[in-house]
Motif scaffolding. Structure first.
Motif, mmCIF file in Angstrom:
data_model
loop_
_atom_site.group_PDB
_atom_site.id
_atom_site.type_symbol
_atom_site.label_atom_id
_atom_site.label_comp_id
_atom_site.label_asym_id
_atom_site.label_seq_id
_atom_site.Cartn_x
_atom_site.Cartn_y
_atom_site.Cartn_z
ATOM 1 N N GLU A 47 0.832 -1.210 0.000
ATOM 2 C CA GLU A 47 0.000 0.000 0.000
ATOM 3 C C GLU A 47 0.864 1.257 0.000
ATOM 4 O OE1 GLU A 47 -4.045 -1.524 2.263
ATOM 5 O OE2 GLU A 47 -2.271 -1.064 3.434
ATOM 6 N N GLY A 84 -0.517 5.179 -7.583
ATOM 7 C CA GLY A 84 -1.879 5.435 -8.029
ATOM 8 C C GLY A 84 -2.124 6.857 -8.507
ATOM 9 N N GLY A 85 -1.259 7.774 -8.086
ATOM 10 C CA GLY A 85 -1.489 9.186 -8.384
ATOM 11 C C GLY A 85 -1.870 9.487 -9.819
ATOM 12 N N TYR A 134 -5.343 7.784 -10.813
ATOM 13 C CA TYR A 134 -6.632 8.053 -10.176
ATOM 14 C C TYR A 134 -6.892 9.520 -9.894
ATOM 15 C CZ TYR A 134 -6.703 3.045 -9.225
ATOM 16 O OH TYR A 134 -6.707 1.689 -9.347
ATOM 17 N N ARG A 135 -5.821 10.322 -9.819
ATOM 18 C CA ARG A 135 -5.988 11.689 -9.357
ATOM 19 C C ARG A 135 -6.884 12.485 -10.292
ATOM 20 N NH1 ARG A 135 -0.883 12.801 -7.619
ATOM 21 N NH2 ARG A 135 -0.303 12.643 -9.783
ATOM 22 N N SER A 175 -11.277 7.293 -8.827
ATOM 23 C CA SER A 175 -10.509 7.215 -7.596
ATOM 24 C C SER A 175 -11.264 6.441 -6.527
ATOM 25 C CB SER A 175 -10.145 8.615 -7.096
ATOM 26 O OG SER A 175 -11.257 9.225 -6.500
ATOM 27 N N LEU A 204 6.905 6.712 -8.422
ATOM 28 C CA LEU A 204 6.511 7.970 -9.064
ATOM 29 C C LEU A 204 7.044 8.044 -10.494
ATOM 30 C CD1 LEU A 204 7.323 10.383 -6.106
ATOM 31 C CD2 LEU A 204 5.050 9.867 -6.949
ATOM 32 N N TRP A 220 -8.502 -0.639 -5.882
ATOM 33 C CA TRP A 220 -7.252 -0.910 -6.589
ATOM 34 C C TRP A 220 -6.866 -2.375 -6.473
ATOM 35 C CZ3 TRP A 220 -3.997 -2.840 -3.018
ATOM 36 C CH2 TRP A 220 -4.145 -2.416 -1.700
ATOM 37 N N ILE A 259 1.625 1.820 -3.475
ATOM 38 C CA ILE A 259 0.462 2.163 -4.301
ATOM 39 C C ILE A 259 0.032 3.614 -4.075
ATOM 40 C CG2 ILE A 259 -1.992 1.647 -4.626
ATOM 41 C CD1 ILE A 259 -1.238 -1.296 -4.347
ATOM 42 N N VAL A 260 0.286 4.142 -2.873
ATOM 43 C CA VAL A 260 -0.010 5.554 -2.626
ATOM 44 C C VAL A 260 0.652 6.418 -3.703
ATOM 45 C CG1 VAL A 260 0.476 7.492 -1.083
ATOM 46 C CG2 VAL A 260 -0.355 5.340 -0.140
ATOM 47 N N ALA A 261 1.917 6.107 -3.983
ATOM 48 C CA ALA A 261 2.641 6.893 -4.990
ATOM 49 C C ALA A 261 2.267 6.463 -6.400
ATOM 50 C CB ALA A 261 4.145 6.744 -4.775
#
Lengths: 308, 256
Positions: B99, B106-107, B110-111, B117, B166, B121, B102-104
């Protein structure tokens, strides 16, 4: 049965509001002590729209939700730029201001509140107490489903990241203000839903129904049940809703009992009844083990493919 | 050497009366590993923070690919392709390692798209993509463990994995080797070289001289916020001013 329905409906409505607060406090980690303000905004919006503008419940509901979320957005925008203690104080302030607006503006009925809010009508028939309870339960299930989806989606993950470490989340490309606002607007929307249901349940509302003590009570439900868990707020709402009914003779000491309960929780179970390292969950797990003794034969391990 | 990816033009960062960084300039080229060295308090991390947007430089300009970026917030810099790690690790402790990545990751996906969003996921290929990144840094076997439980060596890798998620053009590594065992150091060195092979430029702060000198193509040495020296590791290592900054000056003016 009417008594049961009355108590149960209130619990369900409060559970919806608590779920909303859980999104803000549990998921995004932003302390809000003014949740009752948005509960009230939803209730007043729906009450005004049905009594003054003559809309039905179903027409007023989406409008009330939109109004609450819009106000949540506008009030969240400045508030969420401050952190922790300052945010707590700011949200308390919001609660008192909103309550004062309801009391001192003749437009909102002033100290007399708003009465004569119509019952909910479904397919030409007015809902009775039990039917209204069923309607509230449907909305509770929808709210829980929305929370669950949010927690499993990237939008929720971004909020968790901000809760864990705002600086690091920002370096991962997440705008902290945006993530916090999304949680705040979702949470206030659910408060607005609860407020709308409350207006049509009580059918008479006044500013006192949405004061600071109500915020504390909703917060207690979330803390008691477990911040950041899916069913914690529901469990918390049930306990805090049922306790005073069982201990009727102790009703005068209610606030005292809440405070002691809250202090004990924070001291011994900071994660709440359903949270991490919870006594209840631990107890259930060890019970399960007692009932079902160890799996003796795991064929793969014994038969093995010879590698181990 | 190709064109400059990042240009730092005379930046100063002032906190009240303290000039933490004073008129520092350097540039990083494509696929270059640049070491940022200096004794404690030299202003290395402050320099990092200015580049990654944590605080804008008081004076001077930072150009990424020729475009001025000072004033962009950290999440803005991350979106422009600047990934960073932290000297004191900052994992999202309550989340699993996967996770965290995935925070980085997904940007970009989904952003800015509300409905998208809100889709899970877990079912999508994104979890596997995160797995691939974790495999690369050697964390695949702990992918679903809570990151807060991991030892420091693994957390340094989590930080690198998040930054890699990223898809950065520039990677800022703030002491990614500190607190590691020598076998781990060798693995991370190897990892950083392979990241560079993928076309990523790397700016690293490092206290371990052997590692920094071995890994960097060029080094910049800071002392008391000023740039003391710049050049190939071998040149800088024999620079009189640099040796003085690290070891001090002897009583009769001899270098210790």
């Amino acid at each position: 049965m009417d008594y049961f329905a009355t108590v149960a409906t209130l619990i369900v409505i409060q559970a919806i509001a608590a779920c909303g607060l859980n999104v803000i406090v549990g998921y995004a980690g932003q302390i809000s002590l003014g949740h009752a303000a948005f509960f009230g905004i939803g209730a007043y919006a729906s009450a005004m729209l049905t009594t003054k503008a003559g809309l039905t419940f179903w027409q007023a509901l989406p409008a009330a939700l939109l109004i609450t979320m819009l106000l949540g957005f506008l009030l969240g925008l400045p508030s969420l730029r401050v952190r922790e203690d300052f945010l707590a104080i700011t949200t308390i302030g919001i609660n008192f201001i909103v309550e004062a607006v309801f009391i001192y503006t003749p437009f909102f009925g002033g100290a007399l509140g708003i009465g004569g809010i119509p019952r909910v009508v479904v397919m030409g028939g007015r809902l009775g107490n039990n039917q209204f309870l069923a309607l509230c339960l449907v909305f509770l299930v929808l709210s829980l489903a929305l929370c669950r989806q949010f927690a499993r989606a990237w939008a929720g993950l971004a909020c968790f990241a901000v809760r864990e470490d705002e600086t690091a989340a920002s370096s991962m490309g997440i705008s902290p203000v945006r993530a916090k606002l999304s949680a705040f607007v979702l949470g206030t929307g659910m408060a607005g839903l609860a407020g709308t249901l409350y207006a049509h349940y009580a059918r008479f509302i006044s500013a006192g129904d949405f004061g600071f003590p109500v915020s504390i009570s909703i917060m207690s439900m979330v803390v008691l049940g477990g911040m950041g868990t899916l069913f914690g707020p529901l469990l918390g709402a049930m306990i805090i809703g049922i306790l005073p009914e069982i201990f009727r003779p102790l009703i005068d000491y209610r606030m005292f009992i809440y405070s002691v309960l809250l202090l004990l929780m924070i001291r011994f179970q900071p994660g709440g009844l359903l949270g991490d390292s919870s006594l209840v969950v631990g107890l259930l797990k060890s019970l399960k083990k007692l009932v079902k003794p160890k799996n003796i034969a795991n064929p793969r391990e014994i038969g093995g493919d010879g590698d181990v | 050497m190709s064109r400059a990816l990042l240009e730092v033009h005379g930046i100063s960062v002032v906190f009240g009366g303290l000039r933490a960084v004073d008129d520092v300039s350097f540039e990083i080229h494509d696929r270059e590993i640049l070491g940022l060295l200096g004794p404690n308090g030299a202003g290395k991390t402050t320099c990092f923070n200015a580049i990654s947007g944590v605080y804008p430089p008081t004076l001077g300009d930072i150009l990424l690919d020729g475009a001025r970026t000072n004033g962009a917030p950290p999440h803005g810099m991350a979106r422009l392709g600047v990934g960073r790690t932290f000297q004191i690790v900052r994992p999202f402790s309550g989340l699993s390692v996967r996770e965290n990545v995935i925070v980085a990751l997904g940007g970009p996906r989904y952003r800015g798209n509300l409905l998208r969003s809100l889709t899970s996921w877990r079912k999508k290929g994104i979890a596997d993509e995160a797995g691939a990144i974790l495999d690369r840094v050697g964390l695949l076997d702990v992918a679903d463990r809570t990151s807060g439980q991991l030892p420091i060596g693994s957390l340094r890798r989590v930080e690198i994995a998040r930054a890699l998620a990223l898809s950065p053009r520039l990677l800022l590594l703030d002491e990614s080797f500190s607190g590691l065992r020598s076998t781990e150091i060798a693995q991370i060195e190897e990892l950083i070289r392979s990241i560079r092979e993928d076309g990523v430029s790397v700016l690293l702060i490092e206290h371990n001289m052997k590692v920094a000198m071995g890994l960097s193509d060029r080094v910049v040495v800071l002392d008391h916020g000023r740039k003391l020296a710049e050049g190939k590791p071998s040149e800088v290592a024999s620079n009189q001013a640099v040796i003085e900054a690290y070891l001090g000056r002897g009583e009769r003016g001899n270098v210790a």
